[in-house]
Design a protein around this motif. Structure first.
Motif, PDB file in Angstrom:
ATOM      1  N   SER A  56       3.224   4.039  -3.487  1.00 27.79           N
ATOM      2  CA  SER A  56       3.067   2.705  -2.903  1.00 27.79           C
ATOM      3  C   SER A  56       4.387   1.961  -2.908  1.00 27.79           C
TER       4      SER A  56
ATOM      5  N   GLY B 237       0.819  -1.203   0.000  1.00 26.78           N
ATOM      6  CA  GLY B 237       0.000   0.000   0.000  1.00 26.78           C
ATOM      7  C   GLY B 237       0.854   1.254   0.000  1.00 26.78           C
ATOM      8  N   HIS B 238       0.205   2.405   0.171  1.00 28.71           N
ATOM      9  CA  HIS B 238       0.929   3.673   0.112  1.00 28.71           C
ATOM     10  C   HIS B 238       1.610   3.975   1.450  1.00 28.71           C
TER      11      HIS B 238
END
Length: 552
Positions: free
Chosen positions: A174, A8-9
């Motif tokens: 990400s 994810g980021h």
């Protein structure tokens, strides 16, 4: 803990790591530079609570107070530029007070750096002098390890604030990284020879006093400290978040005989607090040709041991281990001390002080003497109440009359002496201690720094009882300036300002009190209200706190 893979980021990585370190909430004021932190909090399982405020100083003070109360670093998330610099006073307070906190700042995007993007500012060099660590985390792939380092450093002795910022573009990027989780922390044992030398000094002493400070609480040494005091029968004074370690009313708590204790002692052992202006810079007694007390300093880390005071002994390390080692070492000394006459003398002074103070606590004076407020408040406080001081003269009276029954229930600015911390600390206390009374003591000067954040309390259903000692002046400055010059300027505020009406306009409750007999009923209504409620007590500007130092 085995490695986990984070995807994810950058904001998702940061929230995951913060939660693994025990963070329950982030305090913030909305800013696009840190949107990924919000998205990470919303998408976490379960979501992390976001507490949004009206001024970044409040977010940072709330994180600082969270660190004090929970002994786990609090988290403030501040947008770039002025968002970060607005938090600087709270970060400085945390550095002076040893409060564990992590501040995550936004930063202008790296791919635009040097071109003049919005709020482009190299922030770590500004905050480095008031932080344990201040750095930029340069890439999304380094956010997990960078946030982990921030929480580890903030929560390690000697505790304090850590600042990190992340370029906006990298926060949104990400990455997939492996992370092994928070490292186990080991306790540092004190030097046994240093502990033995202090025990010998205790064995030779006839009039010892222990001073227990904030780091006794922060280092989770409150149980060991009380056991030590009771096992040896040694008198103790508490300050900062050390208040309550020896409970109010305990026969060995001699804070109310402080002058006699510190001027008459032959040995003063200071644990977990600096030898600064609050403690005479480490010089006790020695008046009128008398011999000054020997001084011992025990700290949680080597750098905290005083470098300016003349010390007869010192030690550093895990404070529970220090207390336990010292108790065992005293048991082995050849001369077994008998401190009963000394303790009895101090107890007599404590009793006389309590008797003398009763007149002030019940004073019918008009205008109201500020001590009368505490005469009404103290009997209404539960043992687990959290009392927060944000003010000068009015809060000095609190330090005299409020003696907590349990540790971890007192918050003040500490040696930095910063006003404006109160509303943030109240938020932190209500979240950290949801079932406890939370009482914020405000001077009317301090109220002007942060009262707008009552709006934040109301919006997020965080009821707090606020008591304002309103003497229409900067009382801590007015008296000294008159003493020095025979006049004062820039020390008066508007007379009898209705701060309770401000609170009511923001959705809370409140009332103004001018009759001392109505203080108690007003406080009862505040506790019963279930909303942020301010009792605005009009007090006598000439009833100044009798102080021995102006902090220099």
């Amino acid at each position: 803990m085995s490695d986990v893979t984070l995807s994810g980021h950058g904001g998702e990585h940061a929230v995951h790591v913060a939660r693994a370190h025990g963070t329950q909430a982030m305090f913030t004021l909305s800013g696009a530079h840190v949107f990924p932190m919000y998205d990470g909090a919303v998408k976490a399982d379960p979501p992390m609570r976001i507490v949004d405020v009206r001024h970044e100083q409040t977010a940072a003070f709330a994180a600082e107070a969270t660190g004090k109360l929970t002994r786990t670093p609090g988290l403030a998330v501040l947008t770039a530029g002025p968002g970060v610099t607005n938090g600087a006073s709270a970060i400085a307070q945390a550095q002076f007070a040893g409060s564990p906190m992590v501040v995550v700042g936004g930063r202008a995007p790296q791919n635009r750096w040097g071109t003049g993007s919005l709020q482009e500012l190299d922030q770590p060099p500004i905050l480095a002098p008031i932080s344990k660590l201040a750095r930029t985390i340069p890439t999304a792939g380094e956010i997990a390890t960078g946030i982990d380092q921030a929480f580890t450093v903030a929560g390690s002795s000697h505790r304090g604030p850590v600042f990190v910022d992340v370029p906006m573009d990298e926060f949104f990027n990400s990455a997939e990284v492996a992370w092994s989780g928070p490292a186990e922390r080991s306790a540092e044992a004190p030097d046994p020879d240093a502990i033995s030398a202090i025990a010998e000094l205790l064995g030779q002493s006839s009039r010892p006093v222990f001073i227990l400070g904030t780091d006794v609480w922060a280092d989770r040494a409150e149980v060991a400290a009380l056991s030590f005091v009771e096992a040896l029968g040694v008198p103790a004074i508490t300050n900062g978040m050390g208040r309550g370690v020896v409970p109010g009313g305990h026969p060995l708590l001699v804070t109310k005989a402080r002058g006699q204790a510190l001027n008459g002692a032959d040995l003063v052992v200071v644990v977990g607090t600096p030898l600064d202006f609050r403690l005479g810079y480490g010089v006790f007694g020695g008046k009128d040709g008398a011999t000054a007390a020997q001084v011992v300093h025990i700290a949680d880390s080597a750098a905290q041991v005083s470098g300016h005071a003349t010390l007869a002994g010192s030690a550093h390390g895990d404070l529970s281990l220090c207390f336990e080692g010292l108790a065992n070492a005293v048991d082995r000394v050849v001369r077994k001390p008998d401190w009963k006459p000394w303790v009895s003398s101090l107890q007599e002074t404590v009793a006389a002080t309590v008797e003398r103070d009763s007149a002030l606590l019940s004073a019918e004076a008009d205008p109201i003497h500020p001590a009368r407020i505490y005469g009404e408040l103290v009997p209404r406080l539960a043992d687990d109440a959290v009392v927060i001081g944000d003010g000068g003269d009015f809060v000095s009276f609190a330090g005299k009359f409020v003696e907590p029954k349990r540790p971890g229930g007192w918050l003040d600015p500490g040696p930095y002496g910063c006003l404006g911390a109160g509303l943030g600390a109240a938020m932190a206390a209500r979240l950290a201690r949801p079932s406890s009374q939370v009482v914020l003591l405000l001077g009317d000067g301090a109220a002007g720094f942060s009262l707008m954040d009552v709006d934040s309390l109301v919006r997020q259903d965080l009821p707090v009882v606020m008591v304002c000692g309103n003497n229409s002046a900067w009382g801590l400055e007015k008296g000294p300036m008159q003493m020095l010059y025979g006049y004062d300027v820039a020390a008066d505020l508007a007379p009898q300002t209705a701060y309770d009406e401000v609170v009511k306009a923001l959705g809370g409750g409140g009332e103004t009190v001018t009759d001392p007999r109505q203080i108690g009923p007003a406080i009862d209504r505040a506790f019963d209200s279930g909303v942020p409620y301010l009792v605005n007590v009009i007090t006598d500007v000439n009833a100044a706190y009798p102080r021995n130092t102006f902090g220099i």
